[in-house]
Design an enzyme around this catalytic site. Structure first.
Site, mmCIF file in Angstrom:
data_model
loop_
_atom_site.group_PDB
_atom_site.id
_atom_site.type_symbol
_atom_site.label_atom_id
_atom_site.label_comp_id
_atom_site.label_asym_id
_atom_site.label_seq_id
_atom_site.Cartn_x
_atom_site.Cartn_y
_atom_site.Cartn_z
ATOM 1 N NE ARG A 259 -1.108 0.615 -9.650
ATOM 2 C CZ ARG A 259 -0.732 1.489 -8.733
ATOM 3 N NH1 ARG A 259 0.553 1.671 -8.497
ATOM 4 N NH2 ARG A 259 -1.618 2.178 -8.061
ATOM 5 C CD1 TRP B 103 -5.346 -7.863 -6.484
ATOM 6 C CD2 TRP B 103 -6.775 -6.565 -5.371
ATOM 7 N NE1 TRP B 103 -5.479 -8.378 -5.222
ATOM 8 C CE2 TRP B 103 -6.352 -7.613 -4.513
ATOM 9 C CE3 TRP B 103 -7.692 -5.636 -4.876
ATOM 10 C CZ2 TRP B 103 -6.803 -7.731 -3.206
ATOM 11 C CZ3 TRP B 103 -8.141 -5.756 -3.569
ATOM 12 C CH2 TRP B 103 -7.688 -6.798 -2.746
ATOM 13 N N GLY C 265 -9.342 2.289 -7.776
ATOM 14 C CA GLY C 265 -9.875 2.844 -6.535
ATOM 15 C C GLY C 265 -11.242 2.246 -6.248
ATOM 16 C CE LYS D 263 8.109 -11.123 1.955
ATOM 17 N NZ LYS D 263 8.012 -9.882 2.664
ATOM 18 C CG HIS E 176 1.700 -18.261 27.612
ATOM 19 N ND1 HIS E 176 1.437 -18.450 28.951
ATOM 20 C CD2 HIS E 176 2.949 -17.733 27.548
ATOM 21 C CE1 HIS E 176 2.460 -18.035 29.669
ATOM 22 N NE2 HIS E 176 3.405 -17.594 28.834
ATOM 23 C CE LYS F 8 6.825 -4.117 -4.530
ATOM 24 N NZ LYS F 8 7.041 -5.112 -3.461
HETATM 25 O O1 M6R Z 1 3.846 -0.205 0.115
HETATM 26 P P1 M6R Z 1 3.694 -0.575 1.560
HETATM 27 O O2 M6R Z 1 4.983 -0.849 2.226
HETATM 28 O O3 M6R Z 1 2.859 0.417 2.315
HETATM 29 O O4 M6R Z 1 2.873 -1.935 1.534
HETATM 30 C C1 M6R Z 1 2.467 -2.554 2.709
HETATM 31 C C2 M6R Z 1 2.108 -3.999 2.473
HETATM 32 O O5 M6R Z 1 1.048 -4.099 1.578
HETATM 33 C C3 M6R Z 1 3.297 -4.804 1.938
HETATM 34 O O6 M6R Z 1 4.391 -4.716 2.784
HETATM 35 C C4 M6R Z 1 2.909 -6.274 1.768
HETATM 36 O O7 M6R Z 1 2.717 -6.851 3.017
HETATM 37 C C5 M6R Z 1 3.966 -7.015 0.947
HETATM 38 N N1 M6R Z 1 3.323 -7.913 0.041
HETATM 39 C C6 M6R Z 1 4.898 -7.810 1.768
HETATM 40 O O8 M6R Z 1 5.734 -8.634 1.047
#
Ligand code: M6R
Length: 614
Positions: free
Chosen positions: A27, A77, A104, A491, A510, A609
């Site tokens: 997180r 974070w 938050g 990725k 383009h 994440k």
């Molecule tokens: O939990 P979520 O699927 O809503 O998260 C969305 C994005 O934050 C998440 O997919 C992010 O792009 C990942 N790091 C991709 O690997």
């Protein structure tokens, strides 16, 4: 985007907090801290960087910390204020008797800071959280009751928060509350926990109580109680968590990402279980409540998501339009929420989210719900805030995903979209029955095909080694694999920091073609099907500009040998299902490049994440 753990009980408080925070490191990981209540004082320890730095710091204080009887911890974070020791949580009021950790954003912190400064509070940090510590301390000075002080203080807060609070004078009491950010109670035997997420507590208890927005929980060693924002007692249901601690281990793999890539065949098998018995049977989605009547009355579908989930959504659009003939729009949640969308009771709104707690998607869902739309959620967390907003749910069953880079959850979202599109087509009778039969048949054998890719990783490793020195990378594709190009590029950039971009191949000429020369790798996702020849021509155009050409293909076409410098082959698969196979080598390519470059694969810089802030 931060992680919170609170503990009151008889075990080693420091160990419980640090282990819990370690499980929440996905997180955020730019600083960490704990506050420990010993019989006679309250101590705060913080460190910048990953949790291991805090562990090291605490080793110098074992005489003190082993006396702790309860504590709160935080992994940050940074949003307001740089990741420094000073800005790391926990934060204290001026007398140091009250500590708070927060996940938050307090949106009105500037106004509150001015008001509190005028009342004599001295601010030491740049964070929004510090106002919360001062505010609760002021209420505590009047009420002398921590729960009441928290209840009153949060009435002044705007924004999103999960809070966990401790006061020096309340030696057996932790108080927590939340609004638009997750917080749960772990219920143990003579011990209780607060946590932002299940992994922090699953080693200790499988019993959890999920707090609703505005509720305030008070934990002691032996009890927990919950009140609402007016002070009324709330009876909460204790839920049994379906998680196993083993899911949180790397099981011999070097990184969680590699383990999670290898879990993908089983993830697909899990999802199909109970939903697709044989190709001849209709798809069963028990928690989807869309009737034939409902589908008939739909004007459109809007799919909202972020990041990797957005790429899954784009493939979902392709499938639903192809099989169901309903117009589908896909939009990044962060854009959707700040404009006037045409959304009403004739719109089906699909939210896609691995975590089920992404702030932008959650807000978008709530907005659409308020306009009367049916809300369908595709999520890996059926226990999440988003799932609780759903009228219909497709749980994607990928199991817990620890690596910040989404892999198995993406495949799971894709399979969920295939099932959903087929399910709707079967209700609507909108697709050719032989097409549906062949899709279902081939879906069921995809796990073996992915296993084939995973058992020939050496070629991808070789490719990764050759191209790991590049600064830029271009992925091109067309049709249903255009989102695969975006996802492959995402990725690579998120874990290797290489500037990677996905393009619809027809767009190259383009503009982007101007970038091509003998230094630029161009990876063409060349799957057999309706756009194969077109993409082949686009690849020729790139080759003519001397680009370093790589193919990812299921074709045995001889011409490819002259056109491409490197060819990654995948088993044959029908066009419509090809995104599920094509993404696997791209995940591996990104992984091996990042590994060659010595990057922190599971916890890439600047990312978290769960993005629980807008
Ligand atoms: O939990 P979520 O699927 O809503 O998260 C969305 C994005 O934050 C998440 O997919 C992010 O792009 C990942 N790091 C991709 O690997």
């Amino acid at each position: 985007m931060c992680g919170i753990v609170g503990y009151v009980g008889n075990q080693s408080v420091v160990d419980i907090l640090l282990d819990g925070l370690e499980q929440l490191e996905y997180r955020g990981y730019d600083s960490a801290g704990v506050a420990l209540q010993t019989p006679d004082k309250l101590d705060v320890y913080k460190a910048v960087g990953k949790l291991c730095n805090l562990r090291e710091e605490l080793k110098h204080h074992t005489d003190e910390t082993r006396k702790a009887i309860m504590g709160i911890g935080h992994i940050r974070w940074a949003t307001h204020g740089a990741p420094t020791v000073l800005n790391a949580h926990p934060h204290t009021c001026n007398c140091g008797n009250l500590v708070v950790v927060h996940n938050g954003i307090v949106e009105n912190y500037k106004e509150l800071r001015e008001l509190l400064t005028a009342k004599g509070c001295v601010f030491k940090t740049q964070t929004d959280t510090e106002v919360v510590a001062h505010l609760i301390a002021q209420k505590y000075a009047l009420s002398k009751d921590l729960t009441e002080a928290v209840r009153l203080a949060v009435k002044d807060l705007k924004g999103a928060y999960a809070l966990c609070v401790m006061h020096k004078e309340e030696k057996n009491k932790l108080v927590g509350t939340k609004l638009n950010a997750p917080l749960l109670i772990g219920v143990g035997e003579k011990e209780n926990f607060f946590a932002s997420d299940v992994p922090a507590i699953i080693k200790h208890t499988k019993k959890a109580v999920y707090l609703e927005d505005g509720e305030i929980a008070t934990l002691t060693k032996d009890t927990y109680s919950v009140i609402d924002s007016d002070g009324n007692v709330v009876e909460k249901k204790v839920e049994m968590l379906p998680w196993e601690p083993v899911a949180l281990s790397k099981m011999g793999y070097k990184h969680f990402m590699l383990k999670e890539i290898h879990e993908q065949p089983d993830v697909i098998r899990n999802i199909l279980t109970g939903k697709l018995h044989t190709p001849q049977d209709n798809v069963i989605l028990n928690e989807v409540k869309l009737t034939r009547e409902h589908l008939k009355n739909l004007n459109r579908i809007q799919i909202i998501a972020c990041g990797t989930s957005l790429h899954a959504a784009m493939i979902g659009k392709y499938l639903i339009e192809t099989l169901c003939g309903i117009a589908v729009d896909v939009e990044a949640s962060s854009e959707y929420i700040y404009r006037r969308t045409v959304t009403d009771e004739h719109t089906l709104v699909i939210g896609v989210s691995q975590s089920g707690e992404t702030a932008d998607t959650l807000t978008a869902i709530k907005q659409a719900k308020a306009k009367g739309s049916h809300i369908l959620i595709i999520t890996n967390r059926p226990d999440s805030a988003m799932a609780r907003e759903a009228d219909s749910l497709v749980p994607v069953n990928a199991g817990i995903e620890v690596s910040v880079a989404a892999t198995k959850s993406y495949i799971a979202q894709l399979v969920s979209f295939y099932l959903l599109a087929i399910y709707m087509a079967e209700i609507k009778e909108s697709a050719n029955e032989y097409l549906l039969l062949s899709l279902k048949t081939d879906l069921m054998i995809l796990p073996q095909k992915i296993e084939q890719i995973l058992s020939h990783k050496e070629e991808i490793q070789k490719c990764a080694k050759i191209y790991s020195g590049t600064k830029d990378f271009i992925y091109i594709a067309r049709g249903i694999n255009y989102p695969t190009a975006l996802e492959g590029a995402l990725k690579l950039k998120e874990i290797s920091y290489i500037n990677a971009t996905g393009y619809p191949a027809g767009e190259l000429k383009h503009g982007p073609i101007a970038m091509l020369d003998e230094t630029m790798p161009v990876l063409s996702i060349l799957m057999k099907g309706c756009v194969y020849e077109k993409l082949l021509s686009n690849s020729e155009e790139a080759k003519a500009r001397n680009a370093r050409m790589i193919a990812l293909t299921n074709s045995e076409d001889e011409k490819l040998n002259d056109l491409f410098d490197f060819i990654i082959r995948v088993p044959d698969v029908q066009d419509l299902l090809s995104p599920i196979l094509a993404i696997v080598p791209l995940q591996l390519l990104a992984y091996y490049i990042a590994e060659f470059l010595g990057k922190d694969v599971d916890q890439p810089r600047n990312l978290a994440k769960s993005v629980t802030v807008e």
